[in-house]
Design a protein around this motif. Structure first.
Motif, PDB file in Angstrom:
ATOM      1  N   MET A   1       0.848  -1.182   0.000  1.00  0.00           N
ATOM      2  CA  MET A   1       0.000   0.000   0.000  1.00  0.00           C
ATOM      3  C   MET A   1       0.888   1.238   0.000  1.00  0.00           C
ATOM      4  SD  MET A   1      -3.166   0.752   2.529  1.00  0.00           S
ATOM      5  CE  MET A   1      -2.781   2.062   3.639  1.00  0.00           C
ATOM      6  N   SER A   2       0.640   2.146  -0.904  1.00  0.00           N
ATOM      7  CA  SER A   2       1.462   3.349  -0.983  1.00  0.00           C
ATOM      8  C   SER A   2       0.827   4.482  -0.184  1.00  0.00           C
ATOM      9  CB  SER A   2       1.660   3.764  -2.441  1.00  0.00           C
ATOM     10  OG  SER A   2       0.417   4.081  -3.017  1.00  0.00           O
ATOM     11  N   LEU A   3       1.689   5.411   0.205  1.00  0.00           N
ATOM     12  CA  LEU A   3       1.240   6.563   0.992  1.00  0.00           C
ATOM     13  C   LEU A   3       0.726   7.660   0.068  1.00  0.00           C
ATOM     14  CD1 LEU A   3       4.146   6.858   3.583  1.00  0.00           C
ATOM     15  CD2 LEU A   3       1.936   5.741   3.886  1.00  0.00           C
ATOM     16  N   SER A   4      -0.241   8.428   0.567  1.00  0.00           N
ATOM     17  CA  SER A   4      -0.719   9.591  -0.172  1.00  0.00           C
ATOM     18  C   SER A   4       0.331  10.697  -0.083  1.00  0.00           C
ATOM     19  CB  SER A   4      -2.042  10.083   0.422  1.00  0.00           C
ATOM     20  OG  SER A   4      -1.807  10.659   1.712  1.00  0.00           O
ATOM     21  N   ASN A   5       0.176  11.733  -0.891  1.00  0.00           N
ATOM     22  CA  ASN A   5       1.090  12.875  -0.826  1.00  0.00           C
ATOM     23  C   ASN A   5       1.088  13.491   0.570  1.00  0.00           C
ATOM     24  OD1 ASN A   5       1.877  12.602  -3.490  1.00  0.00           O
ATOM     25  ND2 ASN A   5       0.420  14.113  -4.255  1.00  0.00           N
ATOM     26  N   GLN A   6      -0.108  13.624   1.173  1.00  0.00           N
ATOM     27  CA  GLN A   6      -0.208  14.182   2.521  1.00  0.00           C
ATOM     28  C   GLN A   6       0.545  13.304   3.515  1.00  0.00           C
ATOM     29  OE1 GLN A   6      -4.200  14.494   4.148  1.00  0.00           O
ATOM     30  NE2 GLN A   6      -3.422  14.735   6.213  1.00  0.00           N
ATOM     31  N   GLU A   7       0.366  11.994   3.419  1.00  0.00           N
ATOM     32  CA  GLU A   7       1.038  11.087   4.350  1.00  0.00           C
ATOM     33  C   GLU A   7       2.553  11.146   4.189  1.00  0.00           C
ATOM     34  OE1 GLU A   7      -2.388   7.673   4.999  1.00  0.00           O
ATOM     35  OE2 GLU A   7      -1.146   7.606   3.185  1.00  0.00           O
ATOM     36  N   ASN A   8       3.032  11.218   2.937  1.00  0.00           N
ATOM     37  CA  ASN A   8       4.478  11.347   2.700  1.00  0.00           C
ATOM     38  C   ASN A   8       5.028  12.633   3.306  1.00  0.00           C
ATOM     39  OD1 ASN A   8       5.553   9.033   1.375  1.00  0.00           O
ATOM     40  ND2 ASN A   8       4.361   9.583  -0.434  1.00  0.00           N
ATOM     41  N   GLU A   9       4.282  13.732   3.158  1.00  0.00           N
ATOM     42  CA  GLU A   9       4.713  15.015   3.725  1.00  0.00           C
ATOM     43  C   GLU A   9       4.769  14.935   5.250  1.00  0.00           C
ATOM     44  OE1 GLU A   9       2.769  19.367   4.283  1.00  0.00           O
ATOM     45  OE2 GLU A   9       2.758  18.590   2.226  1.00  0.00           O
ATOM     46  N   ILE A  10       3.747  14.364   5.863  1.00  0.00           N
ATOM     47  CA  ILE A  10       3.709  14.235   7.321  1.00  0.00           C
ATOM     48  C   ILE A  10       4.822  13.316   7.797  1.00  0.00           C
ATOM     49  CG2 ILE A  10       2.349  13.312   9.243  1.00  0.00           C
ATOM     50  CD1 ILE A  10      -0.157  14.428   7.800  1.00  0.00           C
ATOM     51  N   LEU A  11       5.063  12.216   7.087  1.00  0.00           N
ATOM     52  CA  LEU A  11       6.136  11.301   7.466  1.00  0.00           C
ATOM     53  C   LEU A  11       7.488  12.013   7.439  1.00  0.00           C
ATOM     54  CD1 LEU A  11       6.788   8.405   8.308  1.00  0.00           C
ATOM     55  CD2 LEU A  11       6.998   7.839   5.870  1.00  0.00           C
ATOM     56  N   GLY A  12       7.707  12.860   6.452  1.00  0.00           N
ATOM     57  CA  GLY A  12       8.944  13.650   6.407  1.00  0.00           C
ATOM     58  C   GLY A  12       9.071  14.571   7.602  1.00  0.00           C
ATOM     59  N   ARG A  13       7.975  15.187   7.987  1.00  0.00           N
ATOM     60  CA  ARG A  13       7.991  16.101   9.136  1.00  0.00           C
ATOM     61  C   ARG A  13       8.240  15.354  10.445  1.00  0.00           C
ATOM     62  NH1 ARG A  13       6.445  21.226   7.630  1.00  0.00           N
ATOM     63  NH2 ARG A  13       5.388  21.345   5.617  1.00  0.00           N
ATOM     64  N   VAL A  14       7.579  14.210  10.636  1.00  0.00           N
ATOM     65  CA  VAL A  14       7.805  13.472  11.886  1.00  0.00           C
ATOM     66  C   VAL A  14       9.240  12.966  11.947  1.00  0.00           C
ATOM     67  CG1 VAL A  14       6.988  11.159  11.196  1.00  0.00           C
ATOM     68  CG2 VAL A  14       6.781  11.890  13.557  1.00  0.00           C
ATOM     69  N   ASN A  15       9.814  12.590  10.825  1.00  0.00           N
ATOM     70  CA  ASN A  15      11.225  12.189  10.824  1.00  0.00           C
ATOM     71  C   ASN A  15      12.137  13.359  11.176  1.00  0.00           C
ATOM     72  OD1 ASN A  15      11.306   9.352  10.350  1.00  0.00           O
ATOM     73  ND2 ASN A  15      10.652   9.724   8.249  1.00  0.00           N
ATOM     74  N   ASP A  16      11.790  14.571  10.735  1.00  0.00           N
ATOM     75  CA  ASP A  16      12.544  15.771  11.131  1.00  0.00           C
ATOM     76  C   ASP A  16      12.457  15.976  12.646  1.00  0.00           C
ATOM     77  OD1 ASP A  16      13.187  16.263   8.473  1.00  0.00           O
ATOM     78  OD2 ASP A  16      11.702  17.856   8.222  1.00  0.00           O
TER      79      ASP A  16
END
Length: 123
Positions: A1-16
């Motif tokens: 299952m792939s992530l949506s654009n919103q989920e990818n953006e949020i995942l980048g932020r939580v990793n930051d």
């Protein structure tokens, strides 16, 4: 299952956020990523409300820390819709000589690139 654009953006932020926390940069993470009207919950306690209040409370705690032992992610982060989850172990020693070890599951809800609601579940 792939992530949506919103989920990818949020995942980048939580990793930051996690990268900052791993370095002990708690105030910077809060300043950069908490919404002004954030609600932070410790377990089932009443929320701490508002970015400024939450930062002030964190500064009080950090003023007692004499040794930072780490903020180590052991699971996650995972993202679904606007919510992230991860499991972490945080260790530190305070100026009263007490060593603290918190095992936490953290749930964060995001809006417009900021955390609007977060709960820490402790073991």
């Amino acid at each position: 299952m792939s992530l949506s654009n919103q989920e990818n953006e949020i995942l980048g932020r939580v990793n930051d956020v996690l990268a900052l926390l791993a370095k002990g940069q708690f105030i910077k993470a809060m300043t950069d990523y908490l919404a002004d009207d954030v609600q932070l919950f410790e377990g089932n306690n009443p929320p701490k409300v508002g970015k400024d209040f939450c930062i002030a409370e964190e500064e009080k705690l950090l003023s007692t820390v004499v040794e930072f032992g780490g903020y180590n992610v052991i699971s996650g982060p995972a993202v679904k819709d606007d919510t992230t989850f991860y499991e972490v172990v945080m260790e530190f020693k305070t100026n009263d000589g007490v060593s603290h070890r918190f095992e936490q599951a953290v749930r964060s809800q995001w809006k417009d690139g900021k955390i609007i609601n977060e709960r820490y579940y402790h073991a």
